[in-house]
Design an enzyme around this catalytic site. Structure first.
Site, PDB file in Angstrom:
ATOM      1  N   PHE A   2      -7.403  15.492   0.061  1.00 52.79           N
ATOM      2  CA  PHE A   2      -8.215  16.154   1.076  1.00 52.79           C
ATOM      3  C   PHE A   2      -8.353  17.632   0.709  1.00 52.79           C
ATOM      4  CE2 PHE A   2      -5.759  12.681   2.804  1.00 52.79           C
ATOM      5  CZ  PHE A   2      -6.717  11.907   3.444  1.00 52.79           C
ATOM      6  N   SER A  40      -8.820   6.128   3.700  1.00 50.45           N
ATOM      7  CA  SER A  40      -7.830   7.143   4.049  1.00 50.45           C
ATOM      8  C   SER A  40      -8.467   8.216   4.933  1.00 50.45           C
ATOM      9  CB  SER A  40      -7.272   7.806   2.793  1.00 50.45           C
ATOM     10  OG  SER A  40      -6.529   6.883   2.024  1.00 50.45           O
ATOM     11  N   CYS A  47      -1.975  11.734   6.036  1.00 54.19           N
ATOM     12  CA  CYS A  47      -2.839  10.740   5.410  1.00 54.19           C
ATOM     13  C   CYS A  47      -2.476   9.353   5.919  1.00 54.19           C
ATOM     14  CB  CYS A  47      -2.683  10.798   3.890  1.00 54.19           C
ATOM     15  SG  CYS A  47      -3.702   9.578   3.011  1.00 54.19           S
ATOM     16  N   THR A  49      -4.001   5.137   6.770  1.00 53.35           N
ATOM     17  CA  THR A  49      -4.926   4.100   6.310  1.00 53.35           C
ATOM     18  C   THR A  49      -5.578   3.398   7.495  1.00 53.35           C
ATOM     19  OG1 THR A  49      -3.594   3.735   4.325  1.00 53.35           O
ATOM     20  CG2 THR A  49      -5.131   1.995   4.935  1.00 53.35           C
ATOM     21  N   ALA A  63       4.230   4.064   9.998  1.00 50.87           N
ATOM     22  CA  ALA A  63       5.517   3.496   9.632  1.00 50.87           C
ATOM     23  C   ALA A  63       6.637   4.342  10.228  1.00 50.87           C
ATOM     24  CB  ALA A  63       5.642   3.425   8.113  1.00 50.87           C
ATOM     25  N   HIS A 101       0.428  14.691   2.731  1.00 45.49           N
ATOM     26  CA  HIS A 101       1.848  14.352   2.758  1.00 45.49           C
ATOM     27  C   HIS A 101       2.580  15.505   3.433  1.00 45.49           C
ATOM     28  CE1 HIS A 101       0.984  11.913  -1.158  1.00 45.49           C
ATOM     29  NE2 HIS A 101       0.457  11.369  -0.078  1.00 45.49           N
ATOM     30  N   THR A 146      -5.158  30.495   5.196  1.00 43.30           N
ATOM     31  CA  THR A 146      -4.581  31.524   4.355  1.00 43.30           C
ATOM     32  C   THR A 146      -3.492  32.257   5.127  1.00 43.30           C
ATOM     33  OG1 THR A 146      -6.663  31.845   3.174  1.00 43.30           O
ATOM     34  CG2 THR A 146      -5.050  33.624   3.034  1.00 43.30           C
TER      35      THR A 146
END
Length: 201
Positions: A2, A40, A47, A49, A63, A101, A146
């Protein structure tokens, strides 16, 4: 992969807890325009699914590890989340390299309106300070930002009106959590330097 350019905010419309995790149904618009099974989508920087979808929403499964490491384990119906589809191979790279992640969560310490902009200050969790530098890139709730100022155990970002209006930051207040993903390039550099210094020793 991404880029941290949020396309829209979606609303959590249903939450189902299971023995293995939890399932979220999220209403969206833009991200559904070309959605497919197994696609995704970054949900506030995580991220995930797509399991299923219809004309108005899509479903994702969290999960147990995702539930433990993110605040998505506590969202309820009505909460807003930032949404971004995975970057296409021929897409424009407007933000920075974002994996989806999440490293950890950071707490909002202060929110201040400065003219037309907003100044957000977050705590910097232990173990991540070496990856966050002034004027460097950081991802908060899936937003490429930033670092405007780096202090002792905290950092701040300046939020322009467009980002404030188009993301869930407008709902954040002191005490709330955001997902933090540090710049992966910094982690790769650290890893390579560790190996290099080990060979010199």
């Amino acid at each position: 992969m991404f880029t941290g350019i949020v396309e829209e905010t979606g609303e959590v419309v249903d939450v189902t807890d299971t023995d293995d995790g939890r399932r979220l149904r999220i209403a969206g618009d833009t991200v559904l325009s070309d959605v497919t099974h197994g696609a995704s989508i970054a949900v506030s920087g995580v991220c995930l699914t797509v399991e299923s979808f219809d004309a108005e929403s899509f479903t994702v499964f969290l999960a147990s590890e995702t539930v433990e490491k993110t605040y998505l384990g506590t969202v309820v119906a009505g909460d807003l989340v930032n949404l971004e589809r995975a970057m296409p191979g021929d897409g424009r790279f407007d933000g920075h390299l974002v994996q989806g992640h999440v490293d950890t969560t950071a707490e909002v310490l202060a929110v201040e309106e400065v003219g037309e902009d907003w100044w957000f200050t977050f705590d910097l969790p232990e173990g991540y300070g070496q990856y966050v530098v002034e004027k460097g890139s950081v991802t908060l709730d899936g937003i490429s930002l930033t670092v405007a100022e780096r202090g002792d155990g905290q950092f701040s970002v300046a939020i322009i009106p467009t980002t404030y209006d188009l993301t869930n930051l407008s709902d954040k207040e002191p005490g709330d959590e955001v997902h933090l993903e540090v710049d992966v390039v910094a982690k790769y550099v650290e890893n390579m330097l560790d190996g290099y210094t080990d060979r010199l020793a």
